[in-house]
Motif scaffolding. Structure first.
Motif, PDB file in Angstrom:
ATOM      1  N   PRO A   1      14.864   7.149   4.534  1.00  0.00           N
ATOM      2  CA  PRO A   1      13.371   7.721   4.562  1.00  0.00           C
ATOM      3  C   PRO A   1      13.154   8.939   5.545  1.00  0.00           C
ATOM      4  N   HIS A   2      14.035   9.289   6.250  1.00  0.00           N
ATOM      5  CA  HIS A   2      13.746  10.100   7.312  1.00  0.00           C
ATOM      6  C   HIS A   2      14.791  11.598   7.097  1.00  0.00           C
TER       7      HIS A   2
ATOM      8  N   LEU B   1      11.131  15.184  -6.838  1.00  0.00           N
ATOM      9  CA  LEU B   1      11.504  15.269  -5.388  1.00  0.00           C
ATOM     10  C   LEU B   1      11.300  14.061  -4.757  1.00  0.00           C
ATOM     11  N   LYS B   2      12.468  13.311  -4.219  1.00  0.00           N
ATOM     12  CA  LYS B   2      12.371  11.960  -3.560  1.00  0.00           C
ATOM     13  C   LYS B   2      12.643  12.119  -1.956  1.00  0.00           C
ATOM     14  N   SER B   3      13.085  13.167  -1.723  1.00  0.00           N
ATOM     15  CA  SER B   3      13.555  13.797  -0.328  1.00  0.00           C
ATOM     16  C   SER B   3      12.695  15.216  -0.256  1.00  0.00           C
ATOM     17  N   MET B   4      12.529  15.682   0.966  1.00  0.00           N
ATOM     18  CA  MET B   4      11.826  16.963   1.080  1.00  0.00           C
ATOM     19  C   MET B   4      11.880  17.239   2.607  1.00  0.00           C
ATOM     20  N   TYR B   5      12.244  18.822   2.709  1.00  0.00           N
ATOM     21  CA  TYR B   5      12.424  19.366   4.229  1.00  0.00           C
ATOM     22  C   TYR B   5      10.947  19.322   4.384  1.00  0.00           C
ATOM     23  N   PRO B   6      10.373  18.489   5.389  1.00  0.00           N
ATOM     24  CA  PRO B   6       8.968  18.099   5.539  1.00  0.00           C
ATOM     25  C   PRO B   6       7.965  19.280   5.781  1.00  0.00           C
ATOM     26  N   ARG B   7       8.529  20.377   6.253  1.00  0.00           N
ATOM     27  CA  ARG B   7       7.490  21.587   6.250  1.00  0.00           C
ATOM     28  C   ARG B   7       7.318  22.064   4.926  1.00  0.00           C
ATOM     29  N   PHE B   8       8.282  21.977   4.106  1.00  0.00           N
ATOM     30  CA  PHE B   8       7.996  22.477   2.726  1.00  0.00           C
ATOM     31  C   PHE B   8       6.894  21.728   1.877  1.00  0.00           C
TER      32      PHE B   8
ATOM     33  N   PRO C   1       4.593  17.749   1.702  1.00  0.00           N
ATOM     34  CA  PRO C   1       4.506  16.458   2.471  1.00  0.00           C
ATOM     35  C   PRO C   1       5.413  15.318   1.789  1.00  0.00           C
ATOM     36  N   THR C   2       6.114  14.623   2.747  1.00  0.00           N
ATOM     37  CA  THR C   2       7.216  13.628   2.286  1.00  0.00           C
ATOM     38  C   THR C   2       6.608  12.345   1.781  1.00  0.00           C
ATOM     39  N   ASN C   3       7.506  11.731   1.241  1.00  0.00           N
ATOM     40  CA  ASN C   3       6.803  10.277   0.852  1.00  0.00           C
ATOM     41  C   ASN C   3       6.008   9.636   1.478  1.00  0.00           C
ATOM     42  N   GLU C   4       6.438   9.515   2.888  1.00  0.00           N
ATOM     43  CA  GLU C   4       5.767   8.727   3.911  1.00  0.00           C
ATOM     44  C   GLU C   4       4.347   9.189   4.201  1.00  0.00           C
ATOM     45  N   ALA C   5       4.359  10.541   4.352  1.00  0.00           N
ATOM     46  CA  ALA C   5       3.256  11.397   4.587  1.00  0.00           C
ATOM     47  C   ALA C   5       2.429  11.395   3.541  1.00  0.00           C
ATOM     48  N   LYS C   6       2.674  11.304   2.199  1.00  0.00           N
ATOM     49  CA  LYS C   6       1.874  11.271   1.072  1.00  0.00           C
ATOM     50  C   LYS C   6       1.189   9.777   1.023  1.00  0.00           C
ATOM     51  N   GLN C   7       1.912   8.766   1.289  1.00  0.00           N
ATOM     52  CA  GLN C   7       1.398   7.464   1.542  1.00  0.00           C
ATOM     53  C   GLN C   7       0.654   7.280   2.569  1.00  0.00           C
TER      54      GLN C   7
ATOM     55  N   GLY D   1       1.919  19.280  11.080  1.00  0.00           N
ATOM     56  CA  GLY D   1       2.019  17.940  10.382  1.00  0.00           C
ATOM     57  C   GLY D   1       2.722  16.846  11.282  1.00  0.00           C
ATOM     58  N   ILE D   2       2.818  15.748  10.615  1.00  0.00           N
ATOM     59  CA  ILE D   2       3.478  14.649  11.487  1.00  0.00           C
ATOM     60  C   ILE D   2       4.610  14.340  10.786  1.00  0.00           C
ATOM     61  N   SER D   3       5.660  13.818  11.499  1.00  0.00           N
ATOM     62  CA  SER D   3       6.939  13.372  11.125  1.00  0.00           C
ATOM     63  C   SER D   3       7.124  12.040  10.353  1.00  0.00           C
ATOM     64  N   THR D   4       8.222  11.867   9.461  1.00  0.00           N
ATOM     65  CA  THR D   4       8.414  10.585   8.475  1.00  0.00           C
ATOM     66  C   THR D   4       8.281   9.285   9.419  1.00  0.00           C
ATOM     67  N   ARG D   5       8.850   9.319  10.704  1.00  0.00           N
ATOM     68  CA  ARG D   5       8.733   8.375  11.389  1.00  0.00           C
ATOM     69  C   ARG D   5       7.343   8.035  11.918  1.00  0.00           C
ATOM     70  N   LEU D   6       6.649   8.982  12.323  1.00  0.00           N
ATOM     71  CA  LEU D   6       5.337   8.658  12.801  1.00  0.00           C
ATOM     72  C   LEU D   6       4.502   8.116  11.788  1.00  0.00           C
ATOM     73  N   ALA D   7       4.416   8.624  10.584  1.00  0.00           N
ATOM     74  CA  ALA D   7       3.944   8.130   9.395  1.00  0.00           C
ATOM     75  C   ALA D   7       4.369   6.548   8.894  1.00  0.00           C
TER      76      ALA D   7
END
Length: 567
Positions: A19-20, A46-53, A55-61, A145-151
Motif C-alpha cells: 500500500p505504500h 492506477l492501483k499505485s501512484m506517486y503520491p504527489r501526482f 491522491p493514493t488509494n489510502e488517501a482517497k478512502q 498532503g498526507i502519506s499513505t501510512r498516515l492515511a
C-alpha cells in the motif's frame, strides 16, 4: 541471457507490491502519452501512484470517509493535509492568474474544513471535482498532503472522526487564518533524530577539501516530501532575503512550476553546458540587477540536472554569490550524498530522500541542510525553525531510517550499473545503424570536470560514481518509441529504486497539451536539451549483464525502425 518480460498490469507498482509504494507501471509510449493527457481510462486503472501526482488509494478512502461528515456537494472532492497554512497556500494558488480559466475556482467554490481523527488534526480542502486541475498544484508543486501510512493509520480509527466548527471558503479563508484551529502537528520520535544524524554522517564522510565548520543535526530540517522541502525553504529564503529567484539549468518539473509562479521575480538560464557561457551571462545579469536597484534572493540549481545530467560550474557560482551577496541553493538528489560533496559551495542543500537515500520506493521525505559556513546561517535557521512543524509521520521516518542503512552498498551498485549501461549505449551510438544520437550521463557530457571537482575521495568501502540516472537521445520519435515499447524494465516516473525504471520523461511530464510541439513553454525546454525523443532511465540493483542484454534487445527494434524509415 534471455530477457525477462515485465508482466505487471497497467497501474500496478513495481514489486514488492504494497500500500505504500511510490511507483506506478505505465507500459508503452502511447500509454504514457494518454497518461499525460489525463485519459480517464488510464487514470482509473492506477492501483499505485506517486503520491504527489494524485491522491493514493489510502488517501482517497480517507477522503471518502471524511466527505459525508462535512455536508459537501456530491460533485465535490476533498483532500486532507496536516498543516493549517495549506488554506492560505491553496487560496494563493487557486486564484492565481496562472490558472487556466476553465479550471479556475470561484472563491465560493474552494471550501476549508477542519477534522480530528485519533488525536490528529487534519485541514481539508474541498473543491468541485471538475476543477481539480485548478487546485492539484497545492500537493504537486508545494509538496503537501498526507502519506499513505498516515492515511492507513487514520482509517483504522475513523470512528473517532470529529468535525470542528470552523468553516470558511476561498474568499474569506485567508482573512480568517487567525481563527483556524491550531495543531500540535505530528509527533517526532527517535527515528527523526537518527535520520538527521545519518545525513550529517554522510555529509561529513570524506569531504572534499578542508571543512571550516562541521554540519550538526540541528542544521537538518526534515519534511514529508522533497517538494515540501523546496517549498518551505523557498518561503524562508524570500522572508530572509527578498528578491529575484534565479534558476540554472534543467530542474524537476514541479520545482520549475513553483519558481515560475513565485510572486516576486524569477529568471531562468536554461542552457548550462560548457559551451553555453552561462556563468558570464549570469554575471552580466547580476550586474544589471544591481544597477537597477534590485537584488537576487538566491540561485537554485540541481547538481547534476534532471534529466540531462549537466553539472554547472559551482566554483564560479560560489565566487559570484560571494561578490553579489545572494545565496546558493543546490539540489543534490541526483548526484547524492555518497558521490559528491557540494555543501562547501552552497548555503543550503535540498534533497529528495524519497530517491536513492530510501532506495526502495516505499516512503517519501525531503530534507533541507543549512550550511554552518553560510553568512545566512543564523537568520535562515531561526526562520526555518520558527516556521517548522513536523509533517513527517513517525512510521514513515522509521521506514526511511531502516532503508538508509544500506545506502552506500546500494549506491555502489547503482553507480556501477549506470556507468556500465552508459558505456554500452555510447558504444552502440558509434555504429552507423544506431538511432542513438546522445547518451546523457555525467562522464559523457562536456561538464564532466565540474562534476569531478566535487566527487568525494574513494575509501576502502566505497568508490564514488555518477549516480543512477541517465538519458538517451534518439534520432526521432519513431525510433524512441520502438525502443521504449520493447524495453523490458518497469515504465514510470521515479529514480533511485531497487528496480530499473524508464520513462519518456520529457514528453510525458513537460509535454502538457495534445501537441507539445506547439507549446511555446515546451519548445523553450527543448532548446536546452529536454527533447521529446529522449528516454530517461533510472537504473536499479539488477546485474550488469541483465541490464545490458535487456537494453540490447530493445535497441534491435529501434534499429529496425530507423532502417524501415530509410526505405
Amino acid at each position: 541471457m534471455p530477457v525477462t518480460v515485465i508482466k505487471e498490469e497497467l497501474g500496478q507498482s513495481m514489486p514488492p507490491h504494497g500500500p505504500h509504494t511510490v511507483t506506478v507501471h505505465i507500459p508503452g509510449w502511447d500509454t504514457a502519452m494518454l497518461f499525460r493527457k489525463g485519459d480517464k481510462t488510464i487514470h482509473a486503472a492506477l492501483k499505485s501512484m506517486y503520491p504527489r501526482f494524485g491522491p493514493t488509494n489510502e488517501a482517497k478512502q480517507l477522503a471518502a470517509a471524511i466527505h459525508p461528515k462535512l455536508s459537501l456537494p456530491e460533485t465535490y472532492l476533498c483532500q486532507p493535509f496536516a498543516s493549517p497554512d495549506v488554506f492560505a497556500a491553496a487560496s494563493e494558488y487557486a486564484f492565481s492568474h496562472w490558472r487556466k480559466e476553465e479550471f479556475k475556482l470561484e472563491p465560493s467554490e474552494l471550501l476549508f474544513r477542519v477534522v480530528d481523527i485519533a488525536d490528529t488534526r487534519l485541514y481539508v480542502l474541498a473543491y468541485p471535482a471538475a476543477k481539480g486541475p485548478g487546485i492539484m498544484g497545492v500537493w504537486q508543486n508545494l509538496g503537501g498532503g498526507i502519506s499513505t501510512r498516515l492515511a492507513e493509520h487514520l482509517l483504522a480509527h475513523i470512528e473517532t472522526l470529529a468535525v470542528d466548527s470552523f468553516e470558511a471558503s476561498g474568499s474569506d479563508g485567508v482573512a480568517a487564518l487567525e481563527k483556524v484551529p491550531e495543531t500540535t502537528y505530528l509527533p517526532e520520535g527517535d527515528a527523526h533524530q537518527q535520520i538527521r544524524e545519518r545525513i550529517v554522517e554522510l555529509l561529513q564522510r570524506v569531504p572534499v577539501g578542508d571543512v571550516a565548520q562541521k554540519v550538526v543535526p540541528a542544521d537538518v530540517f526534515l519534511y514529508n516530501t522533497g517538494m515540501a522541502a523546496v517549498y518551505r525553504l523557498h518561503q524562508a529564503m524570500l522572508a530572509v532575503r527578498p528578491g529575484t529567484v534565479v534558476v540554472l539549468g534543467a530542474v524537476f518539473s514541479n520545482t520549475w512550476n513553483l519558481f515560475k509562479e513565485t510572486p516576486t521575480r524569477s529568471k531562468h538560464f536554461g542552457r548550462c553546458d560548457a559551451e553555453s557561457g552561462v556563468m558570464d551571462k549570469l554575471e552580466e545579469y547580476l550586474a544589471g540587477e544591481q544597477d537597477a536597484g534590485r537584488q537576487v534572493s538566491y540561485v537554485f540549481a540541481e547538481f547534476p540536472s534532471n534529466p540531462i545530467l549537466v553539472s554547472i560550474d559551482l566554483k564560479r557560482l560560489r565566487m559570484l554569490a560571494d561578490e553579489y551577496g545572494f545565496a546558493v541553493v543546490l539540489d543534490e538528489t541526483i548526484g547524492s550524498y555518497s558521490n559528491i560533496d557540494v555543501l562547501p559551495m552552497a548555503d543550503v542543500l535540498v534533497t529528495s530522500l524519497t530517491k536513492s537515500f530510501s532506495g526502495y520506493a516505499n516512503v517519501m521525505a525531503g530534507s533541507v541542510v543549512v550550511s554552518p559556513s553560510s553568512t545566512l546561517d543564523s537568520l535562515l535557521k531561526s526562520t526555518l525553525t520558527a516556521r517548522f512543524r513536523n509533517e513527517l509521520f513517525l512510521p514513515d521516518a522509521s521506514v526511511l531510517l531502516s532503508n538508509s542503512q544500506d545506502y552506500l552498498p546500494r549506491s555502489t551498485i547503482l553507480n556501477r550499473n549506470a556507468l556500465t549501461l552508459a558505456k554500452f549505449l555510447l558504444t552502440h551510438s558509434a555504429s552507423e545503424s544506431s538511432p542513438i544520437t546522445g547518451v546523457l550521463y555525467p562522464p559523457m557530457t562536456n561538464t564532466l570536470a565540474n562534476y569531478t571537482a566535487h566527487m568525494r575521495p574513494a575509501t576502502a568501502d566505497f568508490t564514488p560514481g555518477y549516480g543512477c540516472l541517465l538519458s538517451i537521445d534518439f534520432s526521432n520519435a519513431a525510433t524512441a518509441k520502438a525502443f521504449y515499447d520493447n524495453l523490458a524494465v518497469y515504465h514510470g516516473p521515479h529514480l533511485g529504486a531497487h528496480r530499473t525504471l524508464a520513462f519518456p520523461f520529457n514528453d510525458a511530464i513537460w509535454g502538457g497539451g495534445a501537441d507539445p510541439l506547439t507549446d511555446p513553454d515546451f519548445m523553450y525546454h527543448i532548446s536546452y536539451g529536454l527533447r521529446p525523443e529522449q528516454v530517461r532511465v533510472a537504473v536499479g540493483l539488477e546485474s550488469e549483464e541483465e541490464l545490458v542484454d535487456t537494453f540490447a534487445y530493445a535497441l534491435q527494434f529501434a534499429v529496425a525502425a530507423a532502417a524501415a524509415a530509410e526505405k
